[in-house]
Each structure stands twice: as structure tokens, then as C-alpha cells.
Motif scaffolding. Structure first.
Motif, mmCIF file in Angstrom:
data_model
loop_
_atom_site.group_PDB
_atom_site.id
_atom_site.type_symbol
_atom_site.label_atom_id
_atom_site.label_comp_id
_atom_site.label_asym_id
_atom_site.label_seq_id
_atom_site.Cartn_x
_atom_site.Cartn_y
_atom_site.Cartn_z
ATOM 1 N N ALA A 65 7.775 10.314 12.275
ATOM 2 C CA ALA A 65 8.541 9.393 12.950
ATOM 3 C C ALA A 65 8.191 7.951 12.784
ATOM 4 O O ALA A 65 9.094 7.142 13.141
ATOM 5 C CB ALA A 65 8.081 9.739 14.464
ATOM 6 N N PHE A 66 7.147 7.606 12.188
ATOM 7 C CA PHE A 66 6.816 6.142 11.498
ATOM 8 C C PHE A 66 7.721 5.858 10.596
ATOM 9 O O PHE A 66 7.819 4.577 10.328
ATOM 10 C CB PHE A 66 5.373 6.151 11.248
ATOM 11 N N TYR A 67 8.489 6.529 9.882
ATOM 12 C CA TYR A 67 9.210 6.300 8.856
ATOM 13 C C TYR A 67 10.717 6.450 8.939
ATOM 14 O O TYR A 67 11.721 6.708 8.366
ATOM 15 C CB TYR A 67 8.685 7.122 7.626
ATOM 16 N N VAL A 127 12.436 4.372 5.548
ATOM 17 C CA VAL A 127 11.896 3.345 4.834
ATOM 18 C C VAL A 127 10.484 3.829 4.196
ATOM 19 O O VAL A 127 9.917 4.756 4.658
ATOM 20 C CB VAL A 127 11.538 1.979 5.978
ATOM 21 N N ASP A 128 9.850 3.097 3.498
ATOM 22 C CA ASP A 128 8.695 3.255 2.905
ATOM 23 C C ASP A 128 7.639 2.638 3.717
ATOM 24 O O ASP A 128 7.800 2.152 4.995
ATOM 25 C CB ASP A 128 8.531 2.704 1.612
ATOM 26 N N PHE A 129 6.100 2.723 3.700
ATOM 27 C CA PHE A 129 5.216 2.492 4.632
ATOM 28 C C PHE A 129 5.193 0.929 4.829
ATOM 29 O O PHE A 129 5.006 0.445 5.868
ATOM 30 C CB PHE A 129 3.828 3.027 3.896
ATOM 31 N N VAL A 130 5.272 0.256 3.404
ATOM 32 C CA VAL A 130 5.082 -1.204 3.578
ATOM 33 C C VAL A 130 6.313 -1.660 4.394
ATOM 34 O O VAL A 130 6.188 -2.463 5.546
ATOM 35 C CB VAL A 130 5.252 -1.837 2.212
ATOM 36 N N GLU A 131 7.557 -1.228 4.296
ATOM 37 C CA GLU A 131 8.532 -1.728 5.301
ATOM 38 C C GLU A 131 8.533 -1.267 6.414
ATOM 39 O O GLU A 131 8.828 -1.918 7.700
ATOM 40 C CB GLU A 131 9.891 -1.081 4.747
ATOM 41 N N ARG A 165 7.316 -2.793 12.322
ATOM 42 C CA ARG A 165 6.204 -2.759 13.535
ATOM 43 C C ARG A 165 5.759 -3.998 13.857
ATOM 44 O O ARG A 165 5.710 -4.392 15.034
ATOM 45 C CB ARG A 165 5.518 -1.618 13.376
ATOM 46 N N ILE A 166 5.406 -4.960 12.668
ATOM 47 C CA ILE A 166 4.589 -6.190 13.066
ATOM 48 C C ILE A 166 5.472 -7.227 13.608
ATOM 49 O O ILE A 166 5.460 -8.009 14.643
ATOM 50 C CB ILE A 166 3.822 -6.681 12.057
ATOM 51 N N ASP A 167 6.584 -7.170 12.884
ATOM 52 C CA ASP A 167 7.792 -8.138 13.383
ATOM 53 C C ASP A 167 9.158 -7.608 13.176
ATOM 54 O O ASP A 167 9.956 -7.726 12.475
ATOM 55 C CB ASP A 167 7.775 -9.242 12.118
ATOM 56 N N PRO A 168 9.739 -7.179 14.489
ATOM 57 C CA PRO A 168 10.841 -6.507 14.668
ATOM 58 C C PRO A 168 12.083 -7.357 14.632
ATOM 59 O O PRO A 168 13.299 -6.873 14.914
ATOM 60 C CB PRO A 168 10.738 -5.579 15.708
ATOM 61 N N ASN A 169 11.570 -8.686 14.824
ATOM 62 C CA ASN A 169 12.767 -9.568 15.107
ATOM 63 C C ASN A 169 13.994 -9.681 14.129
ATOM 64 O O ASN A 169 13.599 -9.593 12.742
ATOM 65 C CB ASN A 169 12.173 -11.042 15.357
ATOM 66 N N PRO A 170 15.217 -9.678 14.313
ATOM 67 C CA PRO A 170 16.214 -10.058 13.135
ATOM 68 C C PRO A 170 16.487 -11.239 12.849
ATOM 69 O O PRO A 170 16.311 -12.238 13.574
ATOM 70 C CB PRO A 170 17.546 -9.212 13.913
ATOM 71 N N TYR A 171 16.514 -11.459 11.435
ATOM 72 C CA TYR A 171 16.698 -12.790 10.949
ATOM 73 C C TYR A 171 17.856 -12.950 10.048
ATOM 74 O O TYR A 171 18.289 -12.034 9.482
ATOM 75 C CB TYR A 171 15.650 -13.283 10.115
ATOM 76 N N SER A 184 0.756 -1.335 0.023
ATOM 77 C CA SER A 184 -0.150 -0.085 -0.002
ATOM 78 C C SER A 184 0.879 1.154 -0.001
ATOM 79 O O SER A 184 1.982 1.125 0.519
ATOM 80 C CB SER A 184 -0.884 -0.016 1.383
ATOM 81 N N GLY A 185 0.401 2.293 -0.578
ATOM 82 C CA GLY A 185 1.125 3.622 -0.535
ATOM 83 C C GLY A 185 1.046 4.312 0.756
ATOM 84 O O GLY A 185 0.288 3.980 1.553
ATOM 85 N N LYS A 186 1.908 5.390 0.897
ATOM 86 C CA LYS A 186 1.861 6.153 2.106
ATOM 87 C C LYS A 186 0.516 6.665 2.480
ATOM 88 O O LYS A 186 -0.470 7.370 1.514
ATOM 89 C CB LYS A 186 2.792 7.323 1.809
ATOM 90 N N PRO A 187 0.049 6.311 3.628
ATOM 91 C CA PRO A 187 -1.355 6.722 3.878
ATOM 92 C C PRO A 187 -1.537 8.363 4.075
ATOM 93 O O PRO A 187 -0.607 9.204 4.201
ATOM 94 C CB PRO A 187 -1.725 6.129 5.368
ATOM 95 N N ASP A 188 -2.826 8.621 3.923
ATOM 96 C CA ASP A 188 -3.033 10.097 3.693
ATOM 97 C C ASP A 188 -4.292 10.280 5.118
ATOM 98 O O ASP A 188 -5.221 10.091 5.029
ATOM 99 C CB ASP A 188 -3.725 10.720 2.652
#
Length: 530
Positions: free
Chosen positions: A248-250, A254-258, A263-269, A205-209
Motif C-alpha cells: 500500500a505504501f507504493y 511509484v517507486d520508493f523514492v517518489e 509522504r513527506i511533502d504531499p503539497n501540490p505545486y 535508495s532502492g526498495k527496502p527489504d
């Protein structure tokens, strides 16, 4: 009298305790049997949202709307899922139409129709749902939703993504183990409105408005206040937040998708861990595809299941194939951007065999190499479905592109020479790409020759009589089908690897489609082009 008054006090208190709540209950829940469904004292809560999330994850499937004969586009699908669950759970539901009408479970416009205990047999409910569909769209969703915080406890199945007056979909699953290109998977429908499969996709999704109300959102809760239904104020919803709209969210550019993924899965792999998990996911997707391809092939040998028919909608694998392509692109990026040994990966893939039919098995590496040439058409041969007839498919697309060039030349050279030159140039650009793929795939015979078309000066204008010509209509119909197939190929083959070329080419193909549609109507071929 004072003693009598004191003696009456306990009785008065009892009346306050029992009688007043009864009055309040009767005012609040005095429902009509004429409304779409009754909710009693049932209301949305966090616990009810959790049950909705579980239902979405366990119940919604690709063929959900096909099974229940419900035509949808993207907005119809998300409204329908929420309303269907609310109807099943006897919870409030509402929607705002583009004319400003507020429709909900309490509406009595369909009181003349019978109800039923099963939602899909409830004629009153279905009539209300079908009334909403043409009157709601992505432009009304901001009135019925609110923005949410981007955390694992908030972004769950049933959450929507909304692009401003453009597109929407619903989160179907959330993965927090690094096994997918993105933690969020979605269910999405699309135009035109028809009975169709939902497409499984990875979140994009693109950047929200904030002003448009787009982004990641949830449906608002209808509440009963002052004798009428209304929405709970946006800021009073439990998951409300506008953080996705803040700079601050970005963090980190990073873009919105990243940003959502982190935020959902901050774990490093580690790259190896991500690749191995992704490979397991790919194996599962491919094994799930095997019986679907076989069933489609068996069912569509007599019916043929042409695109747009019920057979096509039931058995095509376009959405699933798109997920596989996205996953393989993700694995390619891991290998290319990290110190992983491609030869070792190839050997690993070659040892994994898949049985695709009774007498045919292929290695995972074969599938990996041929995935861009998977055919989603259920009536195609098993080999074509798995991209094993890649050279034949390239040959067919080259031939189709050359036929399109000939059609454009015949149809537009006299009428609009500049447009003819431009359109032919785009087809030749596609042909060049196909020839590159032919050489890379080591196809044995040379591809069909590219037809050279010289630009010519425009002749004198001619008056073209518009009369019904069945042969001409068939040719236009074929060109429209070829153009749709070219668009699908461009999206599949170059969508991730060369987005700039993809966007440019798709715009030109859309322009070409518009021209073909004009030709269709001018030739009086029928009400609507295919």
C-alpha cells in the motif's frame, strides 16, 4: 505492642519512600569512572531525539570529519555522528560488531586512556570510536536500528537510509516547500576509508527489504534493565512502523523514492512555482560555490592538491557539484514535461549575472549550459572550474580515451585479445559520446581523430617477466587516474539522462580498473594501487 506498631507505621512508610528509591538509584546508576563516558540518569526520549536532530542540522558540515581528523566510510560516518552527539549530551550509545560484540558508553576496555571534557580531545572516546569502525558496517546497522513511519514528524535530520549490506547515509535537511528535487537531503561518506568530506546528496535508495532491515531507520535506544544495558525492544520505540515494506505504501505504482517524497511533502505545486523555487535554490548553490572555488584556487596553486591529498579533500567540490547537476536535471525535466516557454526561461537566466572572480562574471544561463563540465579539481583554472573551457576538456578526454586504447592494445593484445577488443570497444563508445558533445557545444576545431584499431589473431603465448619498471608503473598509474576520471564524467554527464548506458559503462570501467590493479601488482609497483 499494637500501639507501638501503629506508631511505627509512619516511620516505616518514610523509610519506604526515601530508602528504597535510594537503593534503586544506586543499582541503576552505579557507574564506573573507567567507562568511556558516564550518563547518570540521562536517557533517550522524543525530546532528546529532537535535540539530536537540531544538532545534526546545525553542526554537521561537509568538512566535519576533516576538522576532527576522523577517517570514515559510509557506515563509520553515521555511527560516528550518533556516538559523538551521545558523548556530548551524556546520553547512552551502543553498537553491535560483526563478531556479535556489544560495545557501549559503559565499556571499560579503554580505561587506561585519559578522558577530556571536549569529545574531540578525549583519547578514551576516540580510541573506542576507532575500535568500532573496522568492526561495524552496513551489515551490522540493522541490529542497531529500527524501521520508522514515513511522516514529517518522524523523518527528520539524523534519520538514516540503509541499503542492504551496501550503503547508508543520514538525512541532513528536510524541505517541504517544493524548492528541491526531493524533500530529503543527505550526508554520505564512501569507500575507501579515509579522512574525507561528506557528500551532500538528494535522497536516493532502492526498495527496502523488511527481512534485511533496510529502508529508512533510526538508531535504537539503549536502556538499563535488571542491572545491565540492553536495547529497548524494536516495537516499543516511538517512531516504529513497518509501513514502508507494505504494498500500500507504493500506491499508484511509484517507486520508493517518489513514495517517500509524497509522504513527506504531499503539497501540490504548479510547474511554474516549482521551477521558480528550484531556480532560487540553484542561484544559492552557485553563489555558495564561488568563494569555495576561489579559496581552492588560491590554496592549491603551489600545493596542486592532487587527488587523494589533504588539499584535495579540503577544497574539491565533487559532492556540491553533484547536487547542482541533480538540481539542473530536475529543472530540465520540469521544462520538458510542462508547457513552459524555453525562450522565456533562457531570457530570465541571461539577466542573472554571477561574479565568479575579480574580473569575470557569467550569466546563470552560461552556468546552466556548462554545468556538466564543471571541474571539481581545486588547482584548475577558474574558467575550467565553471565549465568555461568545455571544448578543451572534451579535447583532453578524447585524447585520454585514445591513450587508453593504445595502452590496452599494448598491454592486452597478445595476452588476452578478446578482452582487448571488448575494452577498446567501450572506449570507442565513450569517444562517440564525446564527439556528440563536441558538436553540440559548437567547438570550433575538430576533436582529435578516433584511432582505428583492427582486431588481430592472437599470436603465440609469450612468457612476460615480472620485474619492477618505474616507467611502466607510471603508465599504469596514469591509466588508473584516467579511468577514475572517465567514471566520474560518465556518472556526471549521463547518470540521469541515460541510466542504462551509465550502468553498463561504469561496470566496464570497474572491470578495466580491476585489470589495471592486477597489472600494478604484477609490475611490483608498490603495496596499493592509487
Amino acid at each position: 505492642m499494637g500501639g507501638l506498631a501503629r506508631g511505627m507505621m509512619p516511620l516505616f512508610i518514610l523509610i519506604l519512600i526515601f530508602f528504597i528509591p535510594t537503593i534503586s538509584f544506586s543499582q541503576t546508576f552505579n557507574e564506573s569512572s573507567d567507562q568511556i563516558w558516564e550518563v547518570g540518569d540521562r536517557r533517550w526520549t522524543i525530546e532528546e531525539e529532537r535535540l539530536f536532530e537540531k544538532w545534526v542540522e546545525e553542526t554537521i558540515t561537509e568538512d566535519f570529519f576533516i576538522r576532527y581528523h576522523i577517517p570514515t566510510d559510509c557506515a563509520d560516518a553515521v555511527y560516528a555522528i550518533r556516538w559523538i552527539y551521545a558523548r556530548i549530551a551524556r546520553l547512552p550509545a551502543a553498537a553491535t560488531t560483526k563478531d556479535g560484540e556489544w560495545v557501549g558508553h559503559w565499556s571499560t576496555n579503554w580505561k587506561h586512556l585519559p578522558t577530556h571534557s571536549e569529545w574531540h580531545q578525549d583519547r578514551r572516546f576516540r580510541a573506542a570510536l576507532f575500535y568500532l569502525f573496522p568492526r561495524t558496517w552496513t551489515g551490522t546497522l540493522p541490529l542497531d536500528t529500527y524501521p520508522v513511519r514515513i511522516t514529517p514528524d518522524s523523518i527528520r535530520p539524523g534519520t538514516l537510509f540503509l541499503e542492504t549490506e551496501s550503503h547508508t547515509g543520514m538525512i541532513s535537511r528536510v524541505f517541504v516547500d517544493g524548492s528541491h528535487p526531493h524533500p530529503l537531503q543527505t550526508w554520505e561518506s564512501a569507500l575507501p576509508v579515509k579522512i574525507q568530506k561528506l557528500s551532500p546528496k538528494y535522497f536516493f535508495s532502492g526498495k527496502p527489504d523488511a527481512k534485511a532491515g533496510s529502508g529508512l531507520v533510526k538508531f535504537r535506544w539503549p536502556v538499563f534493565e535488571n542491572g545491565a544495558w540492553t536495547y529497548l525492544p524494536v516495537k516499543e520505540h516511538p517512531f516504529y512502523s513497518e509501513e514502508q515494506y507494505l504494498p500500500a505504501f507504493y500506491k499508484g505504482g511509484v517507486d520508493f523514492v517518489e513514495a517517500v517524497a509524497k509522504r513527506i511533502d504531499p503539497n501540490p505545486y504548479t510547474p511554474e512555482e516549482t521551477f521558480v523555487k528550484g531556480l532560487e535554490t540553484l542561484k544559492r548553490y552557485l553563489k555558495e560555490r564561488v568563494p569555495l572555488v576561489l579559496e581552492g584556487y588560491q590554496q592549491c596553486q603551489t600545493d596542486l592538491c592532487a587527488k587523494g591529498t589533504e588539499g584535495w579533500e579540503l577544497y574539491h567540490t565533487s559532492g556540491r557539484d553533484g547536487m547542482i547537476i541533480s538540481l539542473i536535471d530536475h529543472l530540465d525535466q520540469i521544462v520538458e514535461s510542462n508547457p513552459l516557454d524555453p525562450l522565456d526561461i533562457k531570457k530570465r537566466m541571461e539577466t542573472i549575472l554571477m561574479t565568479i572572480s575579480e574580473n569575470r562574471a557569467v550569466s546563470l544561463y552560461d552556468v546552466y549550459q556548462n554545468h556538466l563540465w564543471f571541474s571539481p579539481h581545486p588547482s584548475d583554472s577558474i574558467e575550467a572550474r565553471w565549465g568555461l573551457k568545455k571544448c578543451e576538456m572534451i579535447h583532453d578526454k578524447v585524447r585520454s580515451a585514445n591513450q587508453s586504447i593504445a595502452f590496452i592494445e599494448r598491454t592486452y593484445r597478445k595476452r588476452n585479445p578478446k578482452y582487448a577488443d571488448f575494452s577498446i570497444q567501450q572506449q570507442r563508445h565513450l569517444l562517440a559520446r564525446l564527439n556528440e558533445e563536441w558538436k553540440k557545444s559548437e567547438c570550433r576545431e575538430p576533436p582529435p581523430p578516433l584511432k582505428k584499431v583492427e582486431s588481430r589473431a592472437p599470436p603465440q603465448k609469450e612468457t612476460i617477466p615480472f620485474r619492477f619498471d618505474p616507467n611502466r608503473c607510471e603508465k599504469i598509474k596514469r591509466e588508473i587516474r584516467i579511468t577514475h576520471e572517465s567514471m566520474a564524467f560518465i556518472e556526471r554527464a549521463y547518470g540521469k539522462k541515460d541510466p542504462e548506458y551509465t550502468d553498463f559503462s561504469l561496470r566496464q570501467q570497474h572491470h578495466l580498473l580491476k585489470r589495471f590493479h592486477e597489472e600494478w601488482f604484477q609490475a611490483r609497483c608498490g603495496e596499493n594501487p592509487p
